[in-house]
Design an enzyme around this catalytic site. Structure first.
Site, PDB file in Angstrom:
ATOM      1  N   THR A 152      32.541  44.440  20.113  1.00 34.54           N
ATOM      2  CA  THR A 152      32.234  45.570  21.264  1.00 34.54           C
ATOM      3  C   THR A 152      32.884  46.099  22.265  1.00 34.54           C
ATOM      4  O   THR A 152      33.989  47.410  22.699  1.00 34.54           O
ATOM      5  CB  THR A 152      31.155  45.407  22.146  1.00 34.54           C
ATOM      6  OG1 THR A 152      29.730  44.791  20.631  1.00 34.54           O
ATOM      7  CG2 THR A 152      30.199  46.918  22.171  1.00 34.54           C
ATOM      8  N   ARG A 180      36.648  37.727  21.915  1.00 33.93           N
ATOM      9  CA  ARG A 180      35.954  37.607  23.112  1.00 33.93           C
ATOM     10  C   ARG A 180      35.801  36.204  22.663  1.00 33.93           C
ATOM     11  O   ARG A 180      35.402  36.160  21.500  1.00 33.93           O
ATOM     12  CB  ARG A 180      35.237  37.757  24.322  1.00 33.93           C
ATOM     13  CG  ARG A 180      34.944  38.861  24.949  1.00 33.93           C
ATOM     14  CD  ARG A 180      33.579  39.365  25.678  1.00 33.93           C
ATOM     15  NE  ARG A 180      34.245  40.738  26.496  1.00 33.93           N
ATOM     16  CZ  ARG A 180      33.053  41.301  26.469  1.00 33.93           C
ATOM     17  NH1 ARG A 180      31.949  40.380  26.982  1.00 33.93           N
ATOM     18  NH2 ARG A 180      33.361  42.300  27.269  1.00 33.93           N
ATOM     19  N   SER A 191      34.448  40.329  30.853  1.00 35.29           N
ATOM     20  CA  SER A 191      33.395  40.717  31.783  1.00 35.29           C
ATOM     21  C   SER A 191      32.493  40.467  32.301  1.00 35.29           C
ATOM     22  O   SER A 191      32.243  39.454  32.948  1.00 35.29           O
ATOM     23  CB  SER A 191      32.906  41.795  30.363  1.00 35.29           C
ATOM     24  OG  SER A 191      31.781  42.900  31.435  1.00 35.29           O
ATOM     25  N   HIS A 192      31.226  40.214  31.764  1.00 36.83           N
ATOM     26  CA  HIS A 192      29.840  39.447  32.269  1.00 36.83           C
ATOM     27  C   HIS A 192      29.607  38.093  32.084  1.00 36.83           C
ATOM     28  O   HIS A 192      28.425  38.029  32.356  1.00 36.83           O
ATOM     29  CB  HIS A 192      28.931  40.767  32.719  1.00 36.83           C
ATOM     30  CG  HIS A 192      28.161  40.168  31.255  1.00 36.83           C
ATOM     31  ND1 HIS A 192      29.484  41.826  30.376  1.00 36.83           N
ATOM     32  CD2 HIS A 192      27.682  40.545  30.017  1.00 36.83           C
ATOM     33  CE1 HIS A 192      28.762  41.730  29.395  1.00 36.83           C
ATOM     34  NE2 HIS A 192      27.545  40.634  29.265  1.00 36.83           N
ATOM     35  N   ASP A 205      29.856  43.423  38.039  1.00 35.63           N
ATOM     36  CA  ASP A 205      30.097  42.591  37.342  1.00 35.63           C
ATOM     37  C   ASP A 205      30.915  41.629  37.147  1.00 35.63           C
ATOM     38  O   ASP A 205      32.291  41.835  37.919  1.00 35.63           O
ATOM     39  CB  ASP A 205      29.886  42.030  35.495  1.00 35.63           C
ATOM     40  CG  ASP A 205      30.695  43.544  35.326  1.00 35.63           C
ATOM     41  OD1 ASP A 205      32.037  44.181  36.099  1.00 35.63           O
ATOM     42  OD2 ASP A 205      30.978  43.551  33.535  1.00 35.63           O
ATOM     43  N   ASP A 233      34.335  41.701  35.743  1.00 31.61           N
ATOM     44  CA  ASP A 233      35.522  42.129  35.315  1.00 31.61           C
ATOM     45  C   ASP A 233      35.296  44.061  35.895  1.00 31.61           C
ATOM     46  O   ASP A 233      36.135  44.961  36.292  1.00 31.61           O
ATOM     47  CB  ASP A 233      35.890  43.211  34.397  1.00 31.61           C
ATOM     48  CG  ASP A 233      34.783  43.271  33.457  1.00 31.61           C
ATOM     49  OD1 ASP A 233      34.082  43.393  33.935  1.00 31.61           O
ATOM     50  OD2 ASP A 233      35.263  44.448  32.534  1.00 31.61           O
ATOM     51  N   ASP A 283      33.010  46.526  35.498  1.00 28.27           N
ATOM     52  CA  ASP A 283      33.094  47.371  35.732  1.00 28.27           C
ATOM     53  C   ASP A 283      31.691  48.383  35.674  1.00 28.27           C
ATOM     54  O   ASP A 283      31.301  48.840  35.164  1.00 28.27           O
ATOM     55  CB  ASP A 283      34.150  48.089  34.244  1.00 28.27           C
ATOM     56  CG  ASP A 283      33.554  47.541  32.441  1.00 28.27           C
ATOM     57  OD1 ASP A 283      32.295  46.082  33.703  1.00 28.27           O
ATOM     58  OD2 ASP A 283      33.794  47.168  31.726  1.00 28.27           O
ATOM     59  N   ARG A 284      30.356  46.880  35.987  1.00 28.75           N
ATOM     60  CA  ARG A 284      29.499  47.181  35.573  1.00 28.75           C
ATOM     61  C   ARG A 284      29.077  47.195  37.242  1.00 28.75           C
ATOM     62  O   ARG A 284      29.454  46.704  38.102  1.00 28.75           O
ATOM     63  CB  ARG A 284      28.675  46.435  35.126  1.00 28.75           C
ATOM     64  CG  ARG A 284      29.196  45.852  33.138  1.00 28.75           C
ATOM     65  CD  ARG A 284      28.284  44.902  32.908  1.00 28.75           C
ATOM     66  NE  ARG A 284      27.981  44.713  31.337  1.00 28.75           N
ATOM     67  CZ  ARG A 284      27.246  44.314  30.620  1.00 28.75           C
ATOM     68  NH1 ARG A 284      26.127  43.958  30.763  1.00 28.75           N
ATOM     69  NH2 ARG A 284      27.768  44.977  29.249  1.00 28.75           N
ATOM     70  N   THR A 337      26.942  51.828  20.940  1.00 29.93           N
ATOM     71  CA  THR A 337      27.300  50.999  22.378  1.00 29.93           C
ATOM     72  C   THR A 337      28.574  50.896  22.261  1.00 29.93           C
ATOM     73  O   THR A 337      29.512  50.469  21.529  1.00 29.93           O
ATOM     74  CB  THR A 337      26.482  49.683  21.343  1.00 29.93           C
ATOM     75  OG1 THR A 337      24.738  49.841  21.474  1.00 29.93           O
ATOM     76  CG2 THR A 337      26.329  48.696  22.867  1.00 29.93           C
ATOM     77  N   GLU A 376      23.220  51.673  29.131  1.00 24.90           N
ATOM     78  CA  GLU A 376      21.812  51.202  29.787  1.00 24.90           C
ATOM     79  C   GLU A 376      22.139  49.343  29.696  1.00 24.90           C
ATOM     80  O   GLU A 376      21.665  49.637  30.658  1.00 24.90           O
ATOM     81  CB  GLU A 376      20.335  50.868  28.639  1.00 24.90           C
ATOM     82  CG  GLU A 376      21.150  49.843  27.497  1.00 24.90           C
ATOM     83  CD  GLU A 376      21.282  49.291  27.304  1.00 24.90           C
ATOM     84  OE1 GLU A 376      20.668  47.746  28.273  1.00 24.90           O
ATOM     85  OE2 GLU A 376      22.349  48.934  26.880  1.00 24.90           O
ATOM     86  N   SER A 377      23.173  48.537  29.621  1.00 22.04           N
ATOM     87  CA  SER A 377      23.574  47.638  30.288  1.00 22.04           C
ATOM     88  C   SER A 377      24.194  48.510  31.419  1.00 22.04           C
ATOM     89  O   SER A 377      25.521  47.366  31.592  1.00 22.04           O
ATOM     90  CB  SER A 377      24.619  47.242  29.131  1.00 22.04           C
ATOM     91  OG  SER A 377      25.258  48.272  28.640  1.00 22.04           O
ATOM     92  N   LYS A 405      33.990  52.507  31.983  1.00 20.27           N
ATOM     93  CA  LYS A 405      32.951  52.643  33.112  1.00 20.27           C
ATOM     94  C   LYS A 405      33.755  51.704  34.746  1.00 20.27           C
ATOM     95  O   LYS A 405      34.147  51.060  34.706  1.00 20.27           O
ATOM     96  CB  LYS A 405      31.601  51.879  32.747  1.00 20.27           C
ATOM     97  CG  LYS A 405      32.119  50.541  31.995  1.00 20.27           C
ATOM     98  CD  LYS A 405      30.390  50.427  31.474  1.00 20.27           C
ATOM     99  CE  LYS A 405      30.609  48.632  31.041  1.00 20.27           C
ATOM    100  NZ  LYS A 405      30.764  48.064  29.571  1.00 20.27           N
ATOM    101  N   ARG A 420      19.064  42.462  20.599  1.00 22.07           N
ATOM    102  CA  ARG A 420      18.757  42.836  21.854  1.00 22.07           C
ATOM    103  C   ARG A 420      17.696  43.834  20.764  1.00 22.07           C
ATOM    104  O   ARG A 420      18.028  44.491  20.380  1.00 22.07           O
ATOM    105  CB  ARG A 420      20.179  43.516  22.128  1.00 22.07           C
ATOM    106  CG  ARG A 420      20.957  43.302  23.293  1.00 22.07           C
ATOM    107  CD  ARG A 420      22.153  44.177  24.124  1.00 22.07           C
ATOM    108  NE  ARG A 420      23.373  43.112  23.411  1.00 22.07           N
ATOM    109  CZ  ARG A 420      23.622  42.409  24.874  1.00 22.07           C
ATOM    110  NH1 ARG A 420      22.605  41.612  25.235  1.00 22.07           N
ATOM    111  NH2 ARG A 420      24.981  41.817  24.760  1.00 22.07           N
TER     112      ARG A 420
END
Ligand code: G1P
Ligand code: ZN
Length: 544
Positions: free
Chosen positions: A18, A22, A113-114, A278, A280, A282-283, A345, A365-366, A377, A497
């Site tokens: 996505t 990773r 990311s997170h 988060d 990096d 972006d969240r 997504t 939504e994430s 984001k 999910r």
């Protein structure tokens, strides 16, 4: 110049998910693993000779080593210049901002990311194109194809670059510019938001905020913006020093992992406003005093109040949301008379809509919200947007959201994650649901009637590209939905999910706990997908 061509063997598992490639750190540390992937990126690009590349990461374990490798490979492959964040640090939004501002050819962002960081935790590599956004699928597919047949890579034999000293350095023929990206990012934020008004709010003595940077990349950016520039008291930014292992935490801004902030905002004498970002940057998560704003609602509220913010005063071209994100934003778009786009997504699907001027605000939504100011984001942007609205309306977060529900109705929403499920079982579960799709339409499930049941496909309205199998949706006649998807960012087994949404126009029911309001649908999802039986789990691992 000492350029070496190194003979290598392909790895078969370098398919970007996505959001980039990773893997666990030890996977990246295998001989030639990172080098292969970087060369595969370069091999799939054209026309970058002499051009600029932006490089930086969220500061997690292996960030510095990876950057040294990338710099030497960029030099050997003919880039003219690499702009790299000081200490190797760039938040994802700051990287996007730099690529756009300095018209770079592209960027390489090192982040998972997170996901947790550390010697045995996660690492990631993502390529962003010249619009500043994540590479679209045709590019990531080309990278993957390349990675499967790679036989050699090019690297410059040179000493490491000092990443801590600002300035320009030579690496072979290439220039490395070590920059502090905070100034460029701050300037962009100042061009969008009413900093004077926000400053009055933060220094007026009536309003308190807490920002949890979760020992991740936004710490320095957040301190400079909220404390130094806007005058919030020192200590407003919690966990503000980026650490290679994020202090052992999970840098994911949600109710589970940002628990210190949640305890503060739900405790005695809570601040008026809380936010977290988060790994990096972006969240974002937005909290009011004893009040949680779902990311789907946050997008809808930002859209409905955009006129209060200088950068968006002229109105929105459109709104885009990922398919599993609640339909709250659609209601705002309808009221504003603008288009609302539903994409698969992943932020990469918003890029074309933003470039074509079809959408101004986007959200997932994430805990992802953003706009056309960059092509990622942007966590701190969302926090500033909320502060700008709070400063303009002089109401609490809770009042603003409840008023929004009164006007538009409430899209009650929850996501249930089942993490680290055996991959085969997870696939079996998805296949089981898919097999029922052709016969579900028109059926009664409990008190609901199925209006449609499909596997979401998206045709990009700008370039016509089609993405299949983007999540299974079962929609009901009253507008409620359940969506099943497997995560594309995990590194261990599979993550299921389950996204649940129901629409509640009745104000008297707006106070309900979503888990209670959605109880029947939760049970129906289990009935349809056999979640408990197939995952072997009685409960989701994370509920947001
Ligand atoms: C997750 C989120 C998705 C987001 C992505 C990158 O992907 O669900 O919205 O764009 O992380 O931050 P997933 O693991 O679901 O594939
Ligand atoms: Zn992130």
């Amino acid at each position: 110049m000492d350029i070496r061509t190194v003979v290598t063997q392909p790895y078969s598992d370098q398919k970007p998910g996505t959001s980039g490639l990773r893997k666990k750190v030890p996977t990246f540390q295998q001989p030639h693993y990172l080098e292969n992937f970087i060369q595969a990126i370069f091999n799939s690009l054209e026309g970058y000779q002499g051009q600029t590349l932006v490089v930086g990461g969220d500061g997690r374990y292996y960030n510095r080593q990876a950057i040294q490798i990338i710099l030497k490979m960029a030099a050997a492959n003919g880039f003219g210049k690499v702009m790299v964040g000081q200490g190797g640090i760039l938040s994802t939004p700051a990287a996007s901002c730099l690529i756009r501002k300095y018209r770079a050819f592209g960027g390489i962002i090192l982040s998972a990311s997170h996901n947790p960081g550390g010697p045995n935790e996660d690492f990631g590599v993502k390529y962003n194109i010249s619009n500043g956004g994540p590479a679209p699928e045709k590019v990531t597919e080309a990278i993957f194809t390349n990675s499967k047949s790679i036989t050699e890579y090019r690297v410059l034999d040179a000493a490491d670059v000092n990443l801590d000293r600002l300035g320009c350095f030579k690496l072979g023929e290439m220039t490395v510019e070590v920059i502090d990206s905070g100034a460029d990012y701050l300037e962009l934020m100042q061009s969008l938001f009413d900093f004077d008004r926000i400053q009055q709010l933060l220094t007026g003595g009536q309003f308190r905020m807490a920002m949890d940077a979760m020992h991740a990349v936004t710490g320095p950016y957040a301190r400079s913006i909220f404390e130094t520039t806007l005058g919030a008291p020192a200590g407003t930014v919690m966990h503000g020093v980026p650490l290679e292992d994020f202090g052992g935490g999970h840098p994911d801004p949600n109710l589970v992992y940002a628990h210190e902030l949640v305890e503060l905002l739900f405790g005695e004498d809570a601040p008026d406003f809380g936010a977290a970002s988060d790994g990096d940057g972006d969240r974002n998560m937005i909290l009011g005093r004893r009040f949680f704003v779902t990311p789907s609602d946050s997008l809808a509220v930002l859209a409905a109040n955009a006129k209060l913010v200088p950068g968006y005063r002229d109105g929105l071209a459109g709104i885009a949301r990922s398919m599993p994100t609640s339909q709250a934003a659609d209601r705002v778009a309808a009221r504003l008379g603008i288009d609302c786009y539903e994409t698969p997504t992943g932020w990469k699907f918003f890029g074309n809509l933003l470039d074509a001027g079809k959408a101004t605000l986007c959200g997932e939504e994430s805990f992802g919200t953003g706009s056309n100011h960059i092509r990622e984001k942007d966590g701190l942007w969302a926090v500033l947007f909320w502060l700008n609205i709070l400063a303009a309306r002089q109401e609490s977060v809770e009042q603003i959201v409840k008023e929004h529900w009164q006007q538009f109705g409430r899209n009650i929403y929850s996501r249930h994650d089942y993490e680290a499920v055996d991959t085969e079982r997870a696939n079996k579960l998805m296949e089981g649901v898919r097999a029922q799709l052709p016969t579900l339409k028109g059926q009664k499930l409990g008190s609901y009637e199925v209006a449609y049941a499909d596997d979401f496909s998206y045709t990009d309205p700008v370039d016509g590209s089609i993405s299949h199998k983007q999540g299974v949706r079962i929609g009901f006649t009253d507008g409620s939905r359940m969506v099943f998807r497997l995560s594309g960012t995990g590194t261990q087994g599979a993550t299921l999910r389950l996204y649940l949404e129901s629409y509640e126009p009745n104000i008297a029911k707006h106070g309900l706990d979503p888990q209670v309001a959605l109880a029947e649908m939760i049970q129906l999802a289990d009935q349809v997908a056999q979640i408990r039986t197939l995952t072997g789990m009685d409960q989701p691992t994370v509920i947001t």
